[in-house]
Scaffold this motif. Structure first.
Motif, PDB file in Angstrom:
ATOM      1  N   THR A  39     -33.798  94.462 -13.787  1.00 23.18           N
ATOM      2  CA  THR A  39     -34.183  93.570 -12.698  1.00 23.18           C
ATOM      3  C   THR A  39     -33.192  92.433 -12.531  1.00 23.18           C
ATOM      4  N   MET A  40     -32.765  91.842 -13.646  1.00 20.93           N
ATOM      5  CA  MET A  40     -31.785  90.757 -13.554  1.00 20.93           C
ATOM      6  C   MET A  40     -30.448  91.275 -13.021  1.00 20.93           C
ATOM      7  N   ALA A  43     -30.930  91.878  -9.195  1.00 19.72           N
ATOM      8  CA  ALA A  43     -31.013  90.601  -8.487  1.00 19.72           C
ATOM      9  C   ALA A  43     -29.656  89.906  -8.435  1.00 19.72           C
ATOM     10  N   THR A  44     -28.916  89.937  -9.540  1.00 14.39           N
ATOM     11  CA  THR A  44     -27.581  89.337  -9.554  1.00 14.39           C
ATOM     12  C   THR A  44     -26.648  90.052  -8.593  1.00 14.39           C
ATOM     13  N   CYS A  46     -27.507  91.699  -5.896  1.00 15.35           N
ATOM     14  CA  CYS A  46     -27.906  91.364  -4.528  1.00 15.35           C
ATOM     15  C   CYS A  46     -27.426  89.970  -4.131  1.00 15.35           C
ATOM     16  N   TYR A  47     -27.534  89.011  -5.045  1.00 13.62           N
ATOM     17  CA  TYR A  47     -27.050  87.659  -4.748  1.00 13.62           C
ATOM     18  C   TYR A  47     -25.536  87.646  -4.524  1.00 13.62           C
TER      19      TYR A  47
END
Length: 111
Positions: A39-40, A43-44, A46-47
């Motif tokens: 998940t991290m 998310a990273t 995507c950012y």
């Protein structure tokens, strides 16, 4: 001080959500760390991709401080995208807040 307390509170609720969801898996000792890392990573990624797309679409100095994505699309002639982005951001915030409220309710009911 209140901003720091709020950040700690939401971080705690995020970990409480992970612990609550971990009660449902067969092997939590391996599934929770793996899911957290994946998940991290997602998310990273995507950012990074979103910030790269934003800075490639418009000069960094001319970005709006309050709403950079809708203004970047509007400056490219896609004013309809402002509404889509606004609806998506509100839906995302509602989803996150509802999951935090769920874990908060589970925390208060079960403990």
């Amino acid at each position: 001080m209140l901003a720091g307390a709020a950040s700690c509170f939401y971080a705690y609720l995020g970990f409480e959500s992970i612990a609550t969801a971990g009660e449902e898996v067969a092997s939590p000792s391996t599934a929770i760390p793996f899911a957290t890392l994946v998940t991290m990573g997602v998310a990273t990624g995507c950012y990074v991709l979103a910030s790269a797309a934003l800075t490639l679409a418009q000069n960094y100095a001319s970005l709006d401080d309050t709403a950079p994505f809708p203004e970047a699309f509007a400056s490219r002639g896609l004013s309809w995208a402002r509404i889509v982005i606004a609806i998506g951001s509100v839906a995302g915030k509602i989803g996150v807040l509802s999951s935090l409220v769920l874990s908060l309710l589970v925390l208060f009911i079960c403990h």
